[in-house]
Motif scaffolding. Sequence first.
Motif, short mmCIF file in Angstrom:
data_model
loop_
_atom_site.label_atom_id
_atom_site.label_comp_id
_atom_site.label_asym_id
_atom_site.label_seq_id
_atom_site.Cartn_x
_atom_site.Cartn_y
_atom_site.Cartn_z
N UNK A 121 0.41 -1.63 0.11
CA UNK A 121 -0.11 0.25 -0.11
C UNK A 121 1.11 1.26 0.41
N UNK A 122 1.94 1.02 0.58
CA UNK A 122 2.49 2.39 0.24
C UNK A 122 3.50 2.03 -0.81
N UNK A 123 3.81 1.56 -1.37
CA UNK A 123 3.98 1.29 -2.78
C UNK A 123 2.85 2.23 -3.83
N UNK A 124 1.42 1.67 -3.75
CA UNK A 124 0.77 1.43 -4.99
C UNK A 124 0.12 2.66 -4.58
N UNK A 125 -0.32 3.44 -3.22
CA UNK A 125 -1.28 3.76 -3.03
C UNK A 125 -2.48 3.29 -2.07
N UNK A 126 -3.25 3.90 -1.57
CA UNK A 126 -4.48 4.43 -1.27
C UNK A 126 -5.42 4.98 -1.63
#
Length: 429
Positions: A195-200
């Motif tokens: 989630x840190x890499x791809x965002x939310x």
Amino acid sequence: MSPLVVFILFFVFLLIAIPISVSLGLVAVLPGVFDPSFTASASYVIRSMFGGIDSFPLLAVPMFILSGIIMARGGISKRLFDLFSFFIGKRTAGLPCAAVITCLFYGAISGSGIATVAAVGSMTIPLLVELGYDKKFCTALVAVAGSLGVIIPPSIPFIMYGMASGASVSDIFLAGIVPGVLIGLLLMVYAVFYCKKHGEDKEKINAKIDDLHAQGLGKVFKSSFFAVLSPVIILGCIYSGVASPTEAAVISVFYSLIVSIFIYKSLPIKKVYDVFVEAVRTYAPILFILAASIAFSRVLTLMQVPQLISGWILAHFTSKVVVLIVINLVLLLVGMVMDTTPAILILTPILLPIVEGFGMNPIHFGIMMVVNLAIGFVTPPIGVNLFVASSLTDIPVVDIAKRAMPLIGFFLIALLLITFIPQISLCLL
């Protein structure tokens, strides 16, 4: 007939799509058919099948299956998910982590990986996708986390291992708690990294969590209280000495019925019959596999297969570390092509004497074996969790398997830690 021919025929039967229960029955009978002097005649195999399933501890399996189905129909997984989302939903990967924790708790209710994926996945995957998470990621996460259902006690494979090894089921249950939590934490670590890499989509997520907060902790906790209490009651009955695992399984059935029908009122009484029918349909094939597995394992014992394999391994590998790595590889391969029940019942008598010769605790080995086979739930070609998750989302199994590979990598890290650090499994005993 040599043991090698028996195993070759067994895998040929599987490759040509003969049901595993029938395959096991056939290879159990064949040595006696081709060699009339062999002890295991057809009548011996049939007696072994009936005698093997005449077991009090084994009664826990259909009871936990029934309890899990009742809880699934009663919407227990949604209440658990809402409670965990209330506390961690706004954190990075909060909702995916809440899904993993829900799998942990639901596994402590159902004892089944498949039931955990079906119950938790059918509720969490659509919600996570609606909140902006990638559908393949969510599906892979729940499919892999569903394997926790067979590691967190009560666990149906642990009951099978206890039956095959003679080890205390209560001790195996207790030993599974820390490894299950460890695996769950590692899966959550990957979810945070992803989630840190791809965002939310924080706007959508915060709006959802704000709705939960608007209800208040009291209402959310009250809604989920009896769901959270279920594993506490089941395990509490076992470890307080009030009930055996089988009796606790029966208690869980009555508890889940009372909660679902009278407290949550999410299971109409007229639907109870359908639940019992579903439980019978779920357990009947397992029972046939179980009976055939027991007969086949006894035939292998008469053919001295455990001694032959043990002798071969000990003749070629003398280091405990190497032997454990080899056994892990064997179990991983078996888990890819064979259901958990026959794998445990067939391989435990073969492998347990080997590891005991190196001083390994039988309880520790049982945890290692079940964790290995749990990985098989999410690896092709069998990978039953993948097929269940695919049926929920219509995503091809191959695509889910690809997305699951990093999660399986973390599962393997946990397996190595569990294998070589015995206290992870034995610290609560």
